[in-house]
Enzyme design. Structure first.
Site, PDB file in Angstrom:
ATOM      1  N   GLU A 170       0.797  -1.238   0.000  1.00 19.54           N
ATOM      2  CA  GLU A 170       0.000   0.000   0.000  1.00 19.54           C
ATOM      3  C   GLU A 170       0.829   1.287   0.000  1.00 19.54           C
ATOM      4  O   GLU A 170       0.501   2.226   0.727  1.00 19.54           O
ATOM      5  CB  GLU A 170      -0.917   0.026   1.237  1.00 19.54           C
ATOM      6  CG  GLU A 170      -1.836  -1.159   1.341  1.00 19.54           C
ATOM      7  CD  GLU A 170      -2.574  -1.215   2.683  1.00 19.54           C
ATOM      8  OE1 GLU A 170      -3.769  -1.507   2.656  1.00 19.54           O
ATOM      9  OE2 GLU A 170      -1.954  -0.979   3.738  1.00 19.54           O
TER      10      GLU A 170
HETATM   11  C1  TNX Z   1      -4.142  -3.849   5.003  1.00 17.65           C
HETATM   12  S1  TNX Z   1      -2.666  -6.204   4.342  1.00 17.65           S
HETATM   13  C2  TNX Z   1      -2.836  -3.633   5.418  1.00 17.65           C
HETATM   14  C3  TNX Z   1      -2.600  -3.181   6.793  1.00 17.65           C
HETATM   15  C4  TNX Z   1      -3.859  -3.000   7.570  1.00 17.65           C
HETATM   16  C5  TNX Z   1      -4.805  -4.126   7.251  1.00 17.65           C
HETATM   17  C6  TNX Z   1      -6.046  -4.131   8.061  1.00 17.65           C
HETATM   18  C7  TNX Z   1      -1.541  -5.211   4.268  1.00 17.65           C
HETATM   19  C8  TNX Z   1      -0.319  -5.729   3.702  1.00 17.65           C
HETATM   20  N1  TNX Z   1      -1.746  -3.970   4.693  1.00 17.65           N
HETATM   21  O1  TNX Z   1      -1.856  -1.994   6.772  1.00 17.65           O
HETATM   22  O2  TNX Z   1      -3.552  -3.008   8.920  1.00 17.65           O
HETATM   23  O3  TNX Z   1      -5.133  -4.037   5.897  1.00 17.65           O
HETATM   24  O4  TNX Z   1      -6.781  -5.318   7.864  1.00 17.65           O
END
Ligand code: TNX
Length: 509
Positions: free
Chosen positions: A307
């Site tokens: 992300e």
């Molecule tokens: C996505 S999954 C994220 C996290 C959040 C999570 C909450 C991922 C690699 N990144 O930063 O905490 O969703 O479910």
């Protein structure tokens, strides 16, 4: 043993419908001169001592005692077919033999033995002797080499005793990895001597504005050693180049505009990024990876990479390629979240799938191995149902059957079993603050994930699993675990083995 409720389900169980009695006359014997094995034997004696108050001596020797029952622990010389982390439990009326070719295998055999004893074995002073164990033979080994859980200590900080407790739980279900998400926008949780503000400033808050916290290097080493003793590898993660606000708030030079950001206690993702074209950023990354690698005996270093919505794609790839080289230069294998498949990775790297199947496939095509953490099944922070008091819903709802009904290979079209290193259940911590909270979201879903990582696909069926799971209620209670009592599971009192015997007498099974 025909109706045992062992989780994860063993490879093969052949019941012989007698009983082995554990009473005060029991002898525990271990092959002579084998220190690692002796340690496992002492572990078994320790479990019995804690549960019964009786201290059983561990003697060296390879024969049954001449009176009383014997537990014999030795190395499997004869059985070359048993994989290195496998074990065999051969239980006869007076002799219980546990064999394995490694201490890891023995450790797993002991965990199975724990589950063959009644749930009260989990409670200090809770077990009354004699206890009966059903006779038969169990031969068992794992399907996947990586079976883990992730704990996010960044969104809310969890202290050393809490992490140790989580390690205890993983060990019982034969999991072998704990991935610690050590940094994120809301907090930096591991001491880095060359960049001290990371923890003094960056570690001083958490989601909701609480006081945060961090592990000193000594704390971290303590966790690593505790896990190692239970054959669990710690995987440290420093998430980059996004999810870095805590670092950006601690050191202005990591930002493109040279200004420190404010500390952040919210739950949004995707707003932060390290400045990918500043050399000082790579000095920072090198120091952090070096210092953590020095105190991490395990082979992996996780560099996040998820992300990074505020990083240009080109910059992201440039950054990840350099970070990957830095990881290699410190002797570790890189793991990255699935987005890293866009960077210059190859068969020496590991990609952790959480969403976007096509990225996982791309990673596999580049030769990388995959860790499967599908957010729709394996995310422990997703609510069970609409009424769950804790958890998030962005990936839907994950009832206990959803967490169990999936397979690491069929999830992504085009991949094969050889592409999969294993499974991991991440527990993100936006909504949780205490051990009780952790337990509620972990249990009972973690048992299903453990079984997916251990047991062959052909042997996994929800209808049968749910009955076994229902029998784990008393064990979870004995461990003091606050679990979610899903209506899909037939929770019941643990079946006593006396019942098994009655059934046999009646010719029932
Ligand atoms: C996505 S999954 C994220 C996290 C959040 C999570 C909450 C991922 C690699 N990144 O930063 O905490 O969703 O479910």
């Amino acid at each position: 043993m025909t109706r045992n409720s062992i989780i994860p389900k063993p490879q093969s169980v052949v019941a012989t419908n007698q009983t082995f009695v554990v009473d005060e006359g029991l002898s525990i014997r271990v092959e002579e001169g084998h220190e690692a094995f002796k340690k496992e034997a002492l572990r078994l004696a320790g479990i019995l001592k804690n549960a019964t108050g009786v201290g059983f001596e561990v003697e060296e020797g390879d024969k049954a005692a001449w009176f009383g029952n014997t537990i014999l622990i030795n190395q499997s010389k004869a059985d070359q077919n048993l994989p290195p982390s496998g074990y065999e439990l051969d239980i006869k009326e007076n002799l219980l033999t546990l064999t394995a070719s490694s201490s890891e295998g023995l450790f797993y055999g002991i965990q199975t033995l724990r589950q063959l004893l009644t749930a009260q074995v989990e409670q200090a002073g809770g077990l009354q002797l004699p206890v009966l164990i059903p006779t038969g033979t169990i031969r068992d080994w794992p399907q996947y080499e990586y079976r883990g859980m992730m704990l996010d200590v960044a969104r809310h900080f969890f202290d050393v005793p809490t992490v140790k407790r989580v390690i205890d739980y993983l060990a019982l279900y034969k999991m072998n990895t704990l991935h610690l998400h050590l940094s994120d926008d809301q907090g930096w949780r591991i001491e880095i001597e060359s960049w001290p503000n990371l923890t003094t400033h960056g570690g001083s808050t958490e989601v909701g504005g609480g006081e945060g916290g961090f592990f000193t290097k000594e704390d971290y080493k303590e966790i690593v050693a505790y896990a190692g003793d239970k054959h669990i590898t710690i995987v440290p993660e420093i998430d980059m180049p996004g999810h870095t606000n805590a670092a950006l708030a601690s050191y202005p030079e990591l930002n493109c505009d040279g200004k420190a950001t404010e500390l952040y206690a919210g739950t949004k993702v995707g707003f932060s990024t390290l400045c990918t074209d500043k050399e000082v950023v790579y000095e920072f990354v090198d120091d952090v990876i070096r210092e953590i690698s020095e105190i991490t005996p395990g082979p992996y270093f996780h560099i996040g990479g998820d992300e990074s919505h505020s990083t240009e794609q080109e910059d992201y790839e440039y950054f990840m390629n350099r970070a990957r080289e830095i990881v290699k230069s410190h002797g570790k294998t890189m793991i990255g979240w699935v987005e890293v498949a866009h960077a210059g990775i190859d068969e020496t790297d590991i990609v952790q799938f959480w969403a976007k199947e096509k990225n996982a496939l791309q990673g596999a095509k580049k030769g990388a191995k995959l860790i499967m953490s599908p957010s729709k099944h394996a995310y422990l922070d997703i609510k069970y149902n609409e009424d769950s008091p804790l958890g998030l819903t962005w990936a839907g709802l994950t009832e206990v059957d959803d967490a169990y009904n999936w397979d690491p290979v069929t999830l992504v079209e085009g991949i094969e079993k050889v592409d999969v290193l294993g499974v991991e259940a991440p527990l993100w911590a936006e909504t949780i603050e205490t051990l009780d909270d952790i337990e509620y979201l972990m249990f009972p879903r973690i048992l299903g994930i453990a079984e997916i990582g251990w047991t062959v696909r052909e042997d996994r069926r929800w209808d049968e699993y749910r009955v076994r799971l229902g029998q784990h209620r008393d064990r979870m209670k004995a461990m003091g675990i606050d679990f979610y009592e899903s209506p899909l599971v037939p929770w019941q009192e643990e079946a006593s083995f006396f019942m098994d015997i009655e059934m046999t007498d009646e010719g029932g099974e």
